[in-house]
Design a protein around this motif. Structure first.
Motif, mmCIF file in Angstrom:
data_model
loop_
_atom_site.group_PDB
_atom_site.id
_atom_site.type_symbol
_atom_site.label_atom_id
_atom_site.label_comp_id
_atom_site.label_asym_id
_atom_site.label_seq_id
_atom_site.Cartn_x
_atom_site.Cartn_y
_atom_site.Cartn_z
ATOM 1 N N ASP A 9 0.840 -1.218 0.000
ATOM 2 C CA ASP A 9 0.000 0.000 0.000
ATOM 3 C C ASP A 9 0.866 1.257 0.000
ATOM 4 O O ASP A 9 0.573 2.228 -0.703
ATOM 5 C CB ASP A 9 -0.937 -0.003 1.211
ATOM 6 N N LEU A 10 1.961 1.216 0.785
ATOM 7 C CA LEU A 10 2.855 2.389 0.823
ATOM 8 C C LEU A 10 3.480 2.618 -0.553
ATOM 9 O O LEU A 10 3.565 3.745 -1.039
ATOM 10 C CB LEU A 10 3.951 2.197 1.873
ATOM 11 N N SER A 11 3.879 1.525 -1.199
ATOM 12 C CA SER A 11 4.481 1.637 -2.533
ATOM 13 C C SER A 11 3.466 2.216 -3.514
ATOM 14 O O SER A 11 3.798 3.034 -4.375
ATOM 15 C CB SER A 11 4.936 0.243 -2.984
ATOM 16 N N HIS A 12 2.223 1.818 -3.335
ATOM 17 C CA HIS A 12 1.145 2.302 -4.193
ATOM 18 C C HIS A 12 0.944 3.804 -3.984
ATOM 19 O O HIS A 12 0.916 4.585 -4.942
ATOM 20 C CB HIS A 12 -0.144 1.531 -3.866
ATOM 21 N N VAL A 13 0.856 4.226 -2.732
ATOM 22 C CA VAL A 13 0.697 5.655 -2.410
ATOM 23 C C VAL A 13 1.902 6.432 -2.946
ATOM 24 O O VAL A 13 1.763 7.494 -3.557
ATOM 25 C CB VAL A 13 0.558 5.852 -0.889
ATOM 26 N N PHE A 14 3.079 5.841 -2.780
ATOM 27 C CA PHE A 14 4.322 6.489 -3.229
ATOM 28 C C PHE A 14 4.284 6.718 -4.743
ATOM 29 O O PHE A 14 4.590 7.809 -5.237
ATOM 30 C CB PHE A 14 5.502 5.593 -2.848
ATOM 31 N N ALA A 15 3.819 5.693 -5.483
ATOM 32 C CA ALA A 15 3.734 5.817 -6.945
ATOM 33 C C ALA A 15 2.807 6.961 -7.330
ATOM 34 O O ALA A 15 3.137 7.808 -8.166
ATOM 35 C CB ALA A 15 3.227 4.503 -7.539
ATOM 36 N N ILE A 16 1.656 7.020 -6.670
ATOM 37 C CA ILE A 16 0.665 8.052 -7.004
ATOM 38 C C ILE A 16 1.226 9.441 -6.695
ATOM 39 O O ILE A 16 1.068 10.381 -7.483
ATOM 40 C CB ILE A 16 -0.648 7.785 -6.237
ATOM 41 N N THR A 148 9.318 9.019 -14.445
ATOM 42 C CA THR A 148 8.236 8.133 -14.881
ATOM 43 C C THR A 148 8.601 6.678 -14.595
ATOM 44 O O THR A 148 7.767 5.883 -14.179
ATOM 45 C CB THR A 148 7.972 8.328 -16.388
ATOM 46 N N SER A 149 9.888 6.357 -14.758
ATOM 47 C CA SER A 149 10.286 4.963 -14.497
ATOM 48 C C SER A 149 10.242 4.666 -12.999
ATOM 49 O O SER A 149 9.915 3.552 -12.587
ATOM 50 C CB SER A 149 11.674 4.683 -15.077
ATOM 51 N N HIS A 150 10.499 5.677 -12.161
ATOM 52 C CA HIS A 150 10.374 5.455 -10.701
ATOM 53 C C HIS A 150 8.908 5.216 -10.347
ATOM 54 O O HIS A 150 8.582 4.353 -9.534
ATOM 55 C CB HIS A 150 10.906 6.666 -9.926
ATOM 56 N N TYR A 151 8.035 5.981 -11.034
ATOM 57 C CA TYR A 151 6.585 5.816 -10.820
ATOM 58 C C TYR A 151 6.188 4.386 -11.153
ATOM 59 O O TYR A 151 5.529 3.700 -10.381
ATOM 60 C CB TYR A 151 5.830 6.815 -11.697
ATOM 61 N N LEU A 152 6.641 3.904 -12.332
ATOM 62 C CA LEU A 152 6.270 2.558 -12.783
ATOM 63 C C LEU A 152 6.861 1.495 -11.867
ATOM 64 O O LEU A 152 6.222 0.483 -11.576
ATOM 65 C CB LEU A 152 6.747 2.342 -14.225
ATOM 66 N N ALA A 154 7.484 1.766 -8.626
ATOM 67 C CA ALA A 154 6.704 1.748 -7.372
ATOM 68 C C ALA A 154 5.337 1.105 -7.601
ATOM 69 O O ALA A 154 4.861 0.300 -6.798
ATOM 70 C CB ALA A 154 6.540 3.176 -6.852
ATOM 71 N N LEU A 155 4.739 1.432 -8.764
ATOM 72 C CA LEU A 155 3.409 0.894 -9.061
ATOM 73 C C LEU A 155 3.468 -0.626 -9.281
ATOM 74 O O LEU A 155 2.611 -1.370 -8.808
ATOM 75 C CB LEU A 155 2.842 1.578 -10.311
ATOM 76 N N GLY A 156 4.510 -1.079 -9.962
ATOM 77 C CA GLY A 156 4.650 -2.523 -10.203
ATOM 78 C C GLY A 156 4.973 -3.268 -8.926
ATOM 79 O O GLY A 156 4.487 -4.379 -8.686
ATOM 80 N N SER A 157 5.747 -2.618 -8.052
ATOM 81 C CA SER A 157 6.143 -3.268 -6.790
ATOM 82 C C SER A 157 4.946 -3.485 -5.870
ATOM 83 O O SER A 157 4.871 -4.481 -5.152
ATOM 84 C CB SER A 157 7.175 -2.396 -6.065
ATOM 85 N N TYR A 158 3.983 -2.559 -5.933
ATOM 86 C CA TYR A 158 2.822 -2.647 -5.029
ATOM 87 C C TYR A 158 2.111 -3.978 -5.169
ATOM 88 O O TYR A 158 1.866 -4.691 -4.185
ATOM 89 C CB TYR A 158 1.919 -1.437 -5.293
ATOM 90 N N ARG A 159 1.817 -4.395 -6.413
ATOM 91 C CA ARG A 159 1.070 -5.655 -6.580
ATOM 92 C C ARG A 159 2.003 -6.858 -6.385
ATOM 93 O O ARG A 159 1.537 -7.910 -5.935
ATOM 94 C CB ARG A 159 0.404 -5.708 -7.957
ATOM 95 N N ALA A 160 3.282 -6.678 -6.650
ATOM 96 C CA ALA A 160 4.239 -7.775 -6.394
ATOM 97 C C ALA A 160 4.276 -8.046 -4.886
ATOM 98 O O ALA A 160 4.266 -9.196 -4.442
ATOM 99 C CB ALA A 160 5.616 -7.383 -6.926
ATOM 100 N N LEU A 161 4.233 -6.974 -4.090
ATOM 101 C CA LEU A 161 4.215 -7.140 -2.634
ATOM 102 C C LEU A 161 2.891 -7.764 -2.180
ATOM 103 O O LEU A 161 2.848 -8.546 -1.228
ATOM 104 C CB LEU A 161 4.419 -5.787 -1.956
ATOM 105 N N TYR A 162 1.819 -7.452 -2.920
ATOM 106 C CA TYR A 162 0.528 -8.083 -2.573
ATOM 107 C C TYR A 162 0.591 -9.594 -2.799
ATOM 108 O O TYR A 162 -0.034 -10.362 -2.082
ATOM 109 C CB TYR A 162 -0.603 -7.457 -3.405
ATOM 110 N N LEU A 197 14.514 -3.701 -17.222
ATOM 111 C CA LEU A 197 15.127 -2.474 -17.778
ATOM 112 C C LEU A 197 15.442 -1.493 -16.661
ATOM 113 O O LEU A 197 16.490 -0.861 -16.624
ATOM 114 C CB LEU A 197 14.170 -1.830 -18.791
ATOM 115 N N TYR A 198 14.519 -1.393 -15.683
ATOM 116 C CA TYR A 198 14.711 -0.407 -14.604
ATOM 117 C C TYR A 198 15.959 -0.756 -13.800
ATOM 118 O O TYR A 198 16.813 0.089 -13.543
ATOM 119 C CB TYR A 198 13.479 -0.426 -13.697
ATOM 120 N N ILE A 199 16.099 -2.038 -13.457
ATOM 121 C CA ILE A 199 17.217 -2.439 -12.592
ATOM 122 C C ILE A 199 18.545 -2.412 -13.352
ATOM 123 O O ILE A 199 19.559 -1.959 -12.833
ATOM 124 C CB ILE A 199 16.924 -3.835 -11.994
ATOM 125 N N THR A 200 18.527 -2.812 -14.608
ATOM 126 C CA THR A 200 19.799 -2.848 -15.350
ATOM 127 C C THR A 200 20.176 -1.480 -15.904
ATOM 128 O O THR A 200 21.328 -1.244 -16.220
ATOM 129 C CB THR A 200 19.693 -3.819 -16.546
#
Lengths: 212, 10
Positions: A9-16, A148-152, A154-162, A197-200
């Protein structure tokens, strides 16, 4: 509540917040897909209808209001306030190709054939593909600003954490929801290419350039 | 194990 879901949830809020700050500070929504933002607003509107009928916890209600308000604000900023900077040409994904299959699937596969439950199911299915217009836009422009890539990320991490939250809840509480899990796996898989792509690249200070 | 009757997640 568990640490995985709270971190999600925090990652989700962070992305937004990252997205709202990017648009507000740069006074531009270049590189952002307005269609994805509309889909996210629809996801929250159809999922949080129970805001007034079912009280789960203060945290749950506050977060629902926050997601509804911020998604509405983002759509407003993109289509009204900074409309001139919206990239119509590249943001051309046909979202009806996402809305209709999700609507049909939610009518066929759901936990309970009631209005609230079918809308919740539609929202879960739609959220899993809502990022596609954004990923499509990034692939068309071939690159994305680092913000924008930081946004993506954080947004991708939110559901991965779920996904970790669901493993935890199955093991500890014997609770599971196959619809949410299935959609969450699809949603996270869609980000894998971007995560790579983000990590590399981005974390090494390079710009996110997609192979043309 | 039970599926969620009430959805308590965001």
């Amino acid at each position: 509540m568990n640490i995985f879901r709270f971190a999600g949830d925090l990652s989700h809020v962070f992305a937004i917040i990252i997205l709202l700050l990017k648009i507000w500070k740069t006074r531009s929504c270049a590189g952002i897909s307005g269609k994805s933002q509309i889909l996210f607003a629809v996801v929250y509107l159809t999922r949080y209808l129970d805001l007034f009928t079912t009280y789960v916890s203060l945290y749950n209600s506050v977060m629902k209001v926050l997601f509804l308000a911020t998604s509405g604000a983002t759509v407003y900023l993109m289509y009204v306030k900074f409309k001139a900077t919206y990239d119509h040409n590249h943001d051309s994904f046909r979202i009806e190709f996402l809305l209709i299959p999700c609507a049909l699937l939610s009518l066929v596969i759901n936990h309970d054939f009631t209005v609230m439950e079918v809308l919740w199911t539609f929202s879960i299915y739609l959220e899993s593909v809502a990022i596609l217009p954004q990923l499509f836009l990034v692939s068309k422009t071939g690159e994305a600003e680092s913000i924008t890539s930081h946004y993506l990320f954080a947004l991708g991490s939110y559901r991965a954490l779920y996904l970790l939250n669901w493993v935890y809840r199955y093991m500890v509480e014997s609770h599971y929801d196959l619809i949410a899990i299935f959609a969450g796996v699809v949603q996270t898989i869609l980000y894998c290419d971007f995560f790579y792509l983000y990590i590399t690249k981005v974390l090494k200070g390079k710009k996110l350039q997609l192979p043309a | 194990a039970t599926a969620t009757a009430q959805h308590d997640e965001l």
